[in-house]
Design an enzyme around this catalytic site. Structure first.
Site, PDB file in Angstrom:
ATOM      1  N   ASN A 256     114.728  47.300  18.036  1.00 34.96           N
ATOM      2  CA  ASN A 256     113.530  48.135  18.175  1.00 34.96           C
ATOM      3  C   ASN A 256     112.279  47.295  17.972  1.00 34.96           C
ATOM      4  OD1 ASN A 256     114.172  51.509  17.086  1.00 34.96           O
ATOM      5  ND2 ASN A 256     115.632  50.084  17.957  1.00 34.96           N
TER       6      ASN A 256
ATOM      7  N   ARG B 108     119.634  29.966  13.107  1.00 31.83           N
ATOM      8  CA  ARG B 108     120.227  30.895  12.130  1.00 31.83           C
ATOM      9  C   ARG B 108     121.750  30.680  12.118  1.00 31.83           C
ATOM     10  NH1 ARG B 108     119.138  37.109  13.518  1.00 31.83           N
ATOM     11  NH2 ARG B 108     117.321  36.921  12.185  1.00 31.83           N
TER      12      ARG B 108
ATOM     13  N   THR C  25     123.735  50.063  14.533  1.00 28.61           N
ATOM     14  CA  THR C  25     123.153  49.000  15.352  1.00 28.61           C
ATOM     15  C   THR C  25     124.151  48.490  16.381  1.00 28.61           C
ATOM     16  OG1 THR C  25     122.472  46.682  15.209  1.00 28.61           O
ATOM     17  CG2 THR C  25     123.845  47.464  13.432  1.00 28.61           C
ATOM     18  N   ASP C  26     123.628  47.891  17.447  1.00 27.81           N
ATOM     19  CA  ASP C  26     124.515  47.273  18.448  1.00 27.81           C
ATOM     20  C   ASP C  26     125.170  46.001  17.906  1.00 27.81           C
ATOM     21  OD1 ASP C  26     122.238  45.674  18.397  1.00 27.81           O
ATOM     22  OD2 ASP C  26     121.954  45.626  20.575  1.00 27.81           O
ATOM     23  N   GLU C  27     124.655  45.494  16.772  1.00 31.96           N
ATOM     24  CA  GLU C  27     125.156  44.214  16.260  1.00 31.96           C
ATOM     25  C   GLU C  27     126.610  44.310  15.786  1.00 31.96           C
ATOM     26  OE1 GLU C  27     122.305  42.006  13.948  1.00 31.96           O
ATOM     27  OE2 GLU C  27     120.623  43.040  14.880  1.00 31.96           O
TER      28      GLU C  27
ATOM     29  N   ALA D  59     118.919  51.524   4.879  1.00 31.01           N
ATOM     30  CA  ALA D  59     119.817  50.368   4.919  1.00 31.01           C
ATOM     31  C   ALA D  59     119.020  49.126   4.581  1.00 31.01           C
ATOM     32  CB  ALA D  59     120.429  50.206   6.315  1.00 31.01           C
TER      33      ALA D  59
ATOM     34  N   TYR E 242     125.105  41.408   7.533  1.00 25.55           N
ATOM     35  CA  TYR E 242     124.414  42.667   7.866  1.00 25.55           C
ATOM     36  C   TYR E 242     125.278  43.516   8.790  1.00 25.55           C
ATOM     37  CZ  TYR E 242     121.418  45.749  10.694  1.00 25.55           C
ATOM     38  OH  TYR E 242     120.911  46.818  11.386  1.00 25.55           O
TER      39      TYR E 242
ATOM     40  N   LYS F 299     127.175  47.142   8.244  1.00 24.52           N
ATOM     41  CA  LYS F 299     126.907  48.313   9.097  1.00 24.52           C
ATOM     42  C   LYS F 299     128.208  48.790   9.744  1.00 24.52           C
ATOM     43  CE  LYS F 299     123.512  50.132  10.046  1.00 24.52           C
ATOM     44  NZ  LYS F 299     122.732  51.234   9.385  1.00 24.52           N
TER      45      LYS F 299
ATOM     46  N   LEU G   3     112.332  53.111  -1.619  1.00 28.95           N
ATOM     47  CA  LEU G   3     111.146  52.237  -1.545  1.00 28.95           C
ATOM     48  C   LEU G   3     111.492  50.825  -2.005  1.00 28.95           C
ATOM     49  CD1 LEU G   3     108.188  54.545  -2.729  1.00 28.95           C
ATOM     50  CD2 LEU G   3     109.040  54.121  -0.409  1.00 28.95           C
TER      51      LEU G   3
HETATM   52  P1  NAD Z   1     113.790  48.981   7.451  1.00 34.88           P
HETATM   53  O1  NAD Z   1     114.335  47.817   6.702  1.00 34.88           O
HETATM   54  O2  NAD Z   1     112.423  48.894   8.054  1.00 34.88           O
HETATM   55  O3  NAD Z   1     113.766  50.272   6.493  1.00 34.88           O
HETATM   56  C1  NAD Z   1     114.843  50.602   5.662  1.00 34.88           C
HETATM   57  C2  NAD Z   1     114.390  51.729   4.726  1.00 34.88           C
HETATM   58  O4  NAD Z   1     115.514  52.088   3.903  1.00 34.88           O
HETATM   59  C3  NAD Z   1     113.251  51.342   3.775  1.00 34.88           C
HETATM   60  O5  NAD Z   1     112.306  52.379   3.724  1.00 34.88           O
HETATM   61  C4  NAD Z   1     113.942  51.167   2.430  1.00 34.88           C
HETATM   62  O6  NAD Z   1     113.103  51.457   1.329  1.00 34.88           O
HETATM   63  C5  NAD Z   1     115.079  52.171   2.554  1.00 34.88           C
HETATM   64  N1  NAD Z   1     116.213  51.821   1.686  1.00 34.88           N
HETATM   65  C6  NAD Z   1     116.834  50.629   1.566  1.00 34.88           C
HETATM   66  N2  NAD Z   1     117.804  50.692   0.638  1.00 34.88           N
HETATM   67  C7  NAD Z   1     117.809  51.974   0.164  1.00 34.88           C
HETATM   68  C8  NAD Z   1     118.592  52.664  -0.783  1.00 34.88           C
HETATM   69  N3  NAD Z   1     119.570  52.045  -1.465  1.00 34.88           N
HETATM   70  N4  NAD Z   1     118.340  53.970  -0.997  1.00 34.88           N
HETATM   71  C9  NAD Z   1     117.361  54.612  -0.323  1.00 34.88           C
HETATM   72  N5  NAD Z   1     116.568  53.993   0.570  1.00 34.88           N
HETATM   73  C10 NAD Z   1     116.792  52.693   0.818  1.00 34.88           C
HETATM   74  O7  NAD Z   1     114.891  49.327   8.532  1.00 34.88           O
HETATM   75  P2  NAD Z   1     114.724  49.789  10.062  1.00 34.88           P
HETATM   76  O8  NAD Z   1     114.505  48.606  10.905  1.00 34.88           O
HETATM   77  O9  NAD Z   1     113.784  50.924  10.129  1.00 34.88           O
HETATM   78  O10 NAD Z   1     116.212  50.312  10.353  1.00 34.88           O
HETATM   79  C11 NAD Z   1     116.570  51.639  10.018  1.00 34.88           C
HETATM   80  C12 NAD Z   1     118.021  51.861  10.388  1.00 34.88           C
HETATM   81  O11 NAD Z   1     118.223  51.629  11.779  1.00 34.88           O
HETATM   82  C13 NAD Z   1     118.988  50.919   9.657  1.00 34.88           C
HETATM   83  O12 NAD Z   1     120.133  51.652   9.324  1.00 34.88           O
HETATM   84  C14 NAD Z   1     119.306  49.860  10.698  1.00 34.88           C
HETATM   85  O13 NAD Z   1     120.584  49.313  10.493  1.00 34.88           O
HETATM   86  C15 NAD Z   1     119.230  50.655  11.988  1.00 34.88           C
HETATM   87  N6  NAD Z   1     118.837  49.892  13.179  1.00 34.88           N
HETATM   88  C16 NAD Z   1     117.718  49.115  13.186  1.00 34.88           C
HETATM   89  C17 NAD Z   1     117.348  48.440  14.350  1.00 34.88           C
HETATM   90  C18 NAD Z   1     116.086  47.611  14.406  1.00 34.88           C
HETATM   91  O14 NAD Z   1     115.839  46.959  15.431  1.00 34.88           O
HETATM   92  N7  NAD Z   1     115.250  47.598  13.406  1.00 34.88           N
HETATM   93  C19 NAD Z   1     118.131  48.562  15.503  1.00 34.88           C
HETATM   94  C20 NAD Z   1     119.273  49.371  15.460  1.00 34.88           C
HETATM   95  C21 NAD Z   1     119.613  50.045  14.301  1.00 34.88           C
HETATM   96  P1  TYD Z   2     115.141  39.746  14.310  1.00 35.23           P
HETATM   97  O1  TYD Z   2     113.825  40.386  14.605  1.00 35.23           O
HETATM   98  O2  TYD Z   2     115.409  39.209  12.949  1.00 35.23           O
HETATM   99  O3  TYD Z   2     116.258  40.794  14.761  1.00 35.23           O
HETATM  100  P2  TYD Z   2     117.882  40.591  14.909  1.00 35.23           P
HETATM  101  O4  TYD Z   2     118.283  39.389  14.178  1.00 35.23           O
HETATM  102  O5  TYD Z   2     118.397  41.843  14.270  1.00 35.23           O
HETATM  103  O6  TYD Z   2     118.137  40.536  16.378  1.00 35.23           O
HETATM  104  O7  TYD Z   2     115.337  38.537  15.332  1.00 35.23           O
HETATM  105  C1  TYD Z   2     115.257  38.706  16.734  1.00 35.23           C
HETATM  106  C2  TYD Z   2     115.623  37.393  17.376  1.00 35.23           C
HETATM  107  O8  TYD Z   2     114.603  36.440  17.073  1.00 35.23           O
HETATM  108  C3  TYD Z   2     116.923  36.793  16.866  1.00 35.23           C
HETATM  109  O9  TYD Z   2     117.601  36.153  17.945  1.00 35.23           O
HETATM  110  C4  TYD Z   2     116.475  35.768  15.845  1.00 35.23           C
HETATM  111  C5  TYD Z   2     115.141  35.294  16.397  1.00 35.23           C
HETATM  112  N1  TYD Z   2     114.145  34.885  15.375  1.00 35.23           N
HETATM  113  C6  TYD Z   2     113.514  33.638  15.469  1.00 35.23           C
HETATM  114  O10 TYD Z   2     113.775  32.846  16.398  1.00 35.23           O
HETATM  115  N2  TYD Z   2     112.599  33.300  14.500  1.00 35.23           N
HETATM  116  C7  TYD Z   2     112.288  34.128  13.465  1.00 35.23           C
HETATM  117  O11 TYD Z   2     111.448  33.757  12.596  1.00 35.23           O
HETATM  118  C8  TYD Z   2     112.922  35.414  13.395  1.00 35.23           C
HETATM  119  C9  TYD Z   2     112.628  36.377  12.267  1.00 35.23           C
HETATM  120  C10 TYD Z   2     113.849  35.748  14.377  1.00 35.23           C
END
Ligand code: NAD
Ligand code: TYD
Length: 377
Positions: free
Chosen positions: A213, A314, A134-136, A87, A183, A187, A39
Site C-alpha cells: 500500500n 536486505r 499480506t501478499d508476502e 500488527a 514478518y 503473518k 499505540l
Molecule cells: P502500521 O505498522 O502502520 O500500523 C500498525 C498498527 O497496529 C499501529 O497503529 C500499532 O500501534 C498497532 N499495533 C501494533 N501492535 C499492537 C498490539 N500488540 N496491540 C494493539 N495494536 C497494535 O501497519 P499498516 O501498514 O497499516 O498495516 C496494517 C495491516 O495490514 C497489518 O496487519 C499488515 O500486515 C497488513 N498489510 C500491510 C500492507 C502495507 O503495505 N502496509 C500490505 C498488506 C497488508
Molecule cells: P517496504 O516499503 O519496506 O515494503 P516491503 O518490504 O513490505 O515490500 O519496501 C519496499 C521495497 O523497497 C522493498 O523491495 C525493499 C525496498 N527498500 C529499499 O530499497 N530501501 C529502503 O530504505 C526501504 C525501506 C525499502
C-alpha cells in the site's frame, strides 16, 4: 443511540487502519466503531484528528495480546464484528527483532480469536472476524521477464507507460504459503490460526491478502514516505541491492474500499487477494518519486537523482510480488479507482503539504499527542 452494529477495528491508529476507521466512521454513522490500538511507534492518533470527535467513534488503548481486556471490552460493547489490522508490519524490523513479530502477529491474533470465540460461540449469526493479511505470505515470484511484458490484466491502477509484468506467474488465492521473512512467517501463522478457528469452531472468518500500500499517513520507515522525506531534505536514498525488486502497489484508500466491500459482501471462510495489477521495479518508482518531489518543490525535475545510493541488500529480500485480484473483481465488483501516476502525485503532495505531521513522526513528538489528548479524561 442504538447502533446497528458495533465493530472493533484493531490497529486503527496505524497507516491502513486509520483509513479504514475514517471510511467506516464517516460512511456508517449507525455503526459504532471502536479503534483498539496499543499505540506502538507505528500508531499515531494524529492520523485520525478529523474524526476523533464523531459520536460513533471510540478509541481504546489496548494491546491485542491482552485477552482479558479484549474479552471484557467485547462483552461490554456487544461487539459483533472485528476487522483486524494491528500488527508489527516492517520487514527490516522483523529481521532485527522476530520475537515482537511472533508475539503481536501470532499471539495477538490468537488472543483476539479466543476472545471472539468466548463471546460469540453458540451464536455465530451476523458475526464476522475479518483478518487483514499480506501478499508476502506467498513468498517471492520469479522474474522471468526482467524487461517487462504485456500483462494479462488491465485495471485503473496501472498506467499506460508502466503497465508491465515481470513474469507470467501471479499470486492467486490457492497458492501454498512460502513466507521468507520473520514478518511474513508471523503473518502466515496468524492466517492459519484464523482459518483454523473457522474449520474447528465454525467462526465466520474472512482473510484477505493485499499487495504493498502507499498513500498518506504511512510511517516514514517504508520506502515511499521515507524517500519523499529524504528527497525533501536532500538526504541519501538507500536503495537495497540493485533496486531491481518488484512490488505491486495499491493506493491505500482503494484497499480501505476493498475491506468495506469484503466485510459486507465477502463469503465466509473465503480468501480474497487485493492488488492493483501494478508492478514496479523499486528503482523505477524511486525515479518517479524524485521527479515528482523535485517538481512540486520547484526544483529542476530530476535534480536529486544523485541522492540514489545503492546499499547492501536486505537479507532474504523477496524478488517479486504480483497479486492476481481477479476473484475479488469478478465476485464483488471491486477495482482500484486511481491510476498510479495520479496516486503518486497525490501522495507526494500530501507529504509535502503535511510537513508538520512528517516532522512530528520523524522526531518522535507524535507519541506525546496521546498523553496530551487524554490527560485528565
Ligand atoms: P502500521 O505498522 O502502520 O500500523 C500498525 C498498527 O497496529 C499501529 O497503529 C500499532 O500501534 C498497532 N499495533 C501494533 N501492535 C499492537 C498490539 N500488540 N496491540 C494493539 N495494536 C497494535 O501497519 P499498516 O501498514 O497499516 O498495516 C496494517 C495491516 O495490514 C497489518 O496487519 C499488515 O500486515 C497488513 N498489510 C500491510 C500492507 C502495507 O503495505 N502496509 C500490505 C498488506 C497488508
Ligand atoms: P517496504 O516499503 O519496506 O515494503 P516491503 O518490504 O513490505 O515490500 O519496501 C519496499 C521495497 O523497497 C522493498 O523491495 C525493499 C525496498 N527498500 C529499499 O530499497 N530501501 C529502503 O530504505 C526501504 C525501506 C525499502
Amino acid at each position: 443511540m442504538n447502533y446497528e452494529r458495533t465493530l472493533i477495528i484493531t490497529g486503527g491508529a496505524g497507516f491502513i487502519g486509520s483509513h479504514v476507521v475514517r471510511l467506516f466512521v464517516n460512511k456508517y454513522p449507525r455503526y459504532k466503531i471502536i479503534n483498539l490500538d496499543k499505540l506502538t511507534y507505528a500508531g499515531n492518533l494524529a492520523n485520525l484528528k478529523d474524526i476523533e470527535d464523531k459520536p460513533n467513534y471510540r478509541f481504546v488503548r489496548m494491546d491485542i495480546c491482552d485477552f482479558e481486556g479484549v474479552l471484557k471490552l467485547m462483552q461490554e460493547e456487544q461487539v459483533d464484528g472485528i476487522i483486524h489490522l494491528a500488527a508489527e508490519s516492517h520487514v527490516d524490523r522483523s529481521i532485527k527483532d522476530p520475537f515482537t513479530f511472533a508475539q503481536t502477529n501470532v499471539m495477538g491474533t490468537l488472543s483476539l480469536l479466543q476472545a471472539a470465540k468466548a463471546c460469540w460461540e453458540g451464536d455465530w449469526e451476523g458475526k464476522r472476524f475479518y483478518h487483514i493479511s499480506t501478499d508476502e505470505v506467498y513468498g517471492a515470484l520469479e522474474m522471468t521477464h526482467p524487461e517487462g511484458i504485456e500483462p494479462p490484466f488491465t485495471t485503473k491502477a496501472s498506467s499506460g507507460e508502466h503497465h508491465l509484468a515481470y513474469g507470467e506467474k501471479f499470486f492467486t488465492e490457492d497458492l501454498k504459503y512460502q513466507p521468507h521473512s520473520p514478518y511474513s512467517a508471523a503473518k502466515a501463522s496468524s492466517d492459519h490460526f484464523v482459518r483454523a478457528f473457522h474449520d474447528t469452531f465454525g467462526m465466520p472468518t474472512i482473510v484477505t491478502n493485499c499487495s504493498n500500500n502507499y498513500g498518506p499517513y504511512q510511517f516514514p520507515e517504508k520506502l515511499i514516505p521515507l524517500f519523499i522525506n529524504n528527497i525533501r531534505h536532500r538526504k541519501p536514498l538507500p536503495v537495497y541491492g540493485k533496486g531491481e525488486n518488484v512490488r505491486d502497489w495499491l493506493y491505500v484508500e482503494d484497499h480501505a474500499r476493498a475491506i468495506d466491500v469484503i466485510f459486507h459482501n465477502g463469503r465466509i471462510a473465503e480468501t480474497y487477494n487485493i492488488g492493483g495489477f501494478n508492478e514496479w521495479k523499486n528503482i523505477d518508482i524511486i525515479k518517479v518519486l524524485i521527479r515528482t518531489t523535485d517538481r512540486l518543490l520547484g526544483r529542476p525535475e530530476g535534480a536529486d537523482m544523485d541522492l540514489i545510493t545503492f546499499v547492501t541488500d536486505r537479507a532474504g529480500h523477496d524478488l517479486r510480488y504480483a497479486i492476481d485480484s481477479t476473484k475479488l473483481q469478478k465476485e464483488l465488483g471491486w477495482e482500484p479507482s486511481l491510476q498510479f501516476e495520479e496516486g503518486i502525485e497525490r501522495t507526494v503532495r500530501w507529504y509535502l503539504d503535511n510537513q508538520e505531521w512528517l516532522d512530528n513522526v520523524t522526531s518522535g513528538d507524535y507519541q506525546k499527542y496521546y498523553e496530551q489528548m487524554y490527560a485528565g479524561r
